[in-house]
Design a protein around this motif. Structure first.
Motif: not given
Length: 258
Positions: A107-115
């Motif tokens: 569930p943290g995929k998008l946040l981790l990749q964006k950051d």
């Protein structure tokens, strides 16, 4: 729900999901997007004139979540055209991809990749590791790839180093590289990655973020032969731009004989 948006009032991330007769796993794929901790996204589901209930499933999600958007085609045109239609319609600074029969397990995929892309301006294409699963969801094995730009460049002519459903990229870069090429219809992602690598760096997060589903359809023998031929053509085209072109040519030549 209040969305995180950029200064133009648009979601930061556009997720492209083509679907054709994908009713079996489509809801699971969409729910895995909705489970992301970062809320500032739009999901563009491109229905390539499905004959099953795919359209109705998307409409049901869109009714309750304005971030889910249906792009419906009245004539079947194939995956590459769906991908490019989604890319053209996207409003986000970043593009993520998810096939309608896969799902994001982290569930943290998008946040981790964006950051990560915010902190590493030289990286244009970012992937992650995955888990291969059977049609019923049972795990098969982990799918890992080289992580750093230098490692990926050493191997990318020998094999595609990115899971398509894991990628996270800069939209402007994808457009500048021409999007997906219809002439590469069986290696459309591979060709785009190689073009993007001429202008930016690669990276894979060493973390399982995607469940990649094996389906009974797969490629026919004829399609597999064409896929290998197209991959060999990419190696010839980009061989001077990446290491290990000789090893790659040998590998793909052997594949063509099998």
């Amino acid at each position: 729900m209040e969305l995180e948006v950029d200064i133009l009032g648009m979601p930061e991330i556009s997720i492209i999901m083509p679907v054709y007769n994908g009713e079996a796993y489509l809801a699971s794929a969409i729910k895995s997007v909705q489970a992301q901790t970062f809320p500032g996204w739009e999901l563009l589901v491109i229905d390539d004139c499905s004959l099953d209930k795919s359209r109705e499933i998307v409409e049901g999600f869109a009714k309750d979540d304005e971030r889910v958007k249906l792009l419906h085609r009245t004539e079947n045109q194939g995956l590459v055209y769906s991908l490019n239609e989604g890319l053209a319609a996207a409003s986000g600074e970043f593009i993520a991809r998810l096939d309608s029969d896969d799902r994001w397990s982290d569930p943290g995929k998008l946040l981790l990749q964006k950051d990560f892309l915010r902190a590493n301006s030289q990286v244009g294409l970012l992937g992650a590791w995955g888990q291969i699963i059977k049609p019923d969801g049972q795990p098969v094995r982990k799918l890992t790839y080289p992580v750093s730009d230098s490692q990926i460049r050493r191997e990318i002519l020998i094999h595609n180093c990115f899971i398509h459903s894991s990628i996270f990229a800069r939209r402007r870069l994808m457009l500048d590289c021409g999007g997906y090429n219809p002439a590469e219809s069986l290696v459309e992602d591979y060709g785009l990655w190689l073009r993007m690598g001429l202008k930016a760096q690669f990276y894979n997060l060493p973390r399982i973020m995607v469940e990649y589903r094996l389906t009974p359809l797969g490629l026919t023998r004829s399609q597999n032969s064409r896929q290998v031929k197209q991959a060999a053509g990419l190696v010839s085209r980009y061989g001077r731009s990446y290491p290990n072109s000789i090893a790659a040519k040998i590998k793909w030549a052997i594949q063509r004989l099998l």
